[in-house]
Write a protein that holds these residues in place. Structure first.
Motif, PDB file in Angstrom:
ATOM      1  N   ASN A  37      22.769   9.374  -1.343  1.00 31.66           N
ATOM      2  CA  ASN A  37      21.838   9.338  -0.214  1.00 31.66           C
ATOM      3  C   ASN A  37      22.520   8.869   1.077  1.00 31.66           C
ATOM      4  O   ASN A  37      22.323   9.464   2.138  1.00 31.66           O
ATOM      5  CB  ASN A  37      20.645   8.432  -0.523  1.00 31.66           C
ATOM      6  N   ASN A  38      23.312   7.814   0.978  1.00 29.68           N
ATOM      7  CA  ASN A  38      23.978   7.269   2.165  1.00 29.68           C
ATOM      8  C   ASN A  38      25.009   8.245   2.731  1.00 29.68           C
ATOM      9  O   ASN A  38      25.038   8.493   3.935  1.00 29.68           O
ATOM     10  CB  ASN A  38      24.648   5.930   1.841  1.00 29.68           C
ATOM     11  N   ALA A  43      27.008  12.572   6.437  1.00 27.56           N
ATOM     12  CA  ALA A  43      27.587  13.917   6.548  1.00 27.56           C
ATOM     13  C   ALA A  43      26.716  14.790   7.439  1.00 27.56           C
ATOM     14  O   ALA A  43      27.225  15.544   8.273  1.00 27.56           O
ATOM     15  CB  ALA A  43      27.742  14.540   5.164  1.00 27.56           C
ATOM     16  N   SER A  44      25.425  14.678   7.294  1.00 23.73           N
ATOM     17  CA  SER A  44      24.495  15.451   8.113  1.00 23.73           C
ATOM     18  C   SER A  44      24.639  15.094   9.595  1.00 23.73           C
ATOM     19  O   SER A  44      24.626  15.979  10.463  1.00 23.73           O
ATOM     20  CB  SER A  44      23.065  15.197   7.636  1.00 23.73           C
ATOM     21  N   LYS A  49      26.895  16.507  15.055  1.00 19.31           N
ATOM     22  CA  LYS A  49      27.855  16.227  16.123  1.00 19.31           C
ATOM     23  C   LYS A  49      28.846  17.385  16.266  1.00 19.31           C
ATOM     24  O   LYS A  49      29.198  17.773  17.384  1.00 19.31           O
ATOM     25  CB  LYS A  49      28.629  14.936  15.834  1.00 19.31           C
ATOM     26  N   ALA A  50      29.292  17.924  15.142  1.00 19.49           N
ATOM     27  CA  ALA A  50      30.231  19.049  15.174  1.00 19.49           C
ATOM     28  C   ALA A  50      29.580  20.256  15.836  1.00 19.49           C
ATOM     29  O   ALA A  50      30.195  20.923  16.678  1.00 19.49           O
ATOM     30  CB  ALA A  50      30.680  19.397  13.754  1.00 19.49           C
ATOM     31  N   LYS A  67      35.334  17.991   9.674  1.00 20.94           N
ATOM     32  CA  LYS A  67      36.167  17.446   8.596  1.00 20.94           C
ATOM     33  C   LYS A  67      35.569  16.141   8.050  1.00 20.94           C
ATOM     34  O   LYS A  67      35.558  15.921   6.843  1.00 20.94           O
ATOM     35  CB  LYS A  67      37.596  17.217   9.069  1.00 20.94           C
ATOM     36  N   LYS A  68      35.090  15.287   8.962  1.00 19.01           N
ATOM     37  CA  LYS A  68      34.450  14.039   8.517  1.00 19.01           C
ATOM     38  C   LYS A  68      33.212  14.354   7.676  1.00 19.01           C
ATOM     39  O   LYS A  68      32.988  13.732   6.629  1.00 19.01           O
ATOM     40  CB  LYS A  68      34.062  13.175   9.710  1.00 19.01           C
ATOM     41  N   ALA A  69      32.418  15.313   8.131  1.00 20.89           N
ATOM     42  CA  ALA A  69      31.216  15.698   7.386  1.00 20.89           C
ATOM     43  C   ALA A  69      31.590  16.243   6.020  1.00 20.89           C
ATOM     44  O   ALA A  69      30.969  15.898   5.005  1.00 20.89           O
ATOM     45  CB  ALA A  69      30.426  16.744   8.175  1.00 20.89           C
TER      46      ALA A  69
END
Length: 111
Positions: A37-38, A43-44, A49-50, A67-69
């Motif tokens: 969940n966290n 990621a969302s 942001k991307a 990439k972070k997502a």
């Protein structure tokens, strides 16, 4: 009578040995679901942001956030798979989760 007492002690021993494992599995399941969940929420946020960065023409920031997502999505999916393996999910369910994991990997590795 003595056989009955021995049988009773064996049953009691087995019951008490089984309880910590069950409680441990439940805690691990809950921890994995919480982790899912966290990380999926984060990621969302990074995906949004991307998307915004790409719409603004900032490909570099878009890729960094993508990439972070993707990384967080992979970690989240791995937690979800772990949780459902603990619950003895069906092969079909696990295959669906694996497909989701692969999508996150593609997203992470695309840029």
């Amino acid at each position: 009578m003595e056989k009955l007492l021995v049988l009773f002690l064996i049953v009691i021993t087995l019951l008490f040995q089984g309880r910590p494992v069950i409680a441990e599995d439940i805690n691990e399941f809950e921890s994995s679901i919480s982790n899912w969940n966290n990380k999926i929420a984060l990621a969302s946020k990074y995906l949004k942001k991307a998307e915004s960065a790409l719409k603004e023409g900032n490909k570099r920031m878009g890729c960094i956030n993508q990439k972070k997502a993707g990384k967080l999505g992979v970690e989240a999916s791995e937690s979800l798979i772990k949780a459902f393996e603990l619950k003895s999910a069906s092969k079909r369910e696990l295959d669906n989760f694996e497909n989701g994991l692969n999508k996150w990997k593609e997203l992470r590795d695309f840029c």
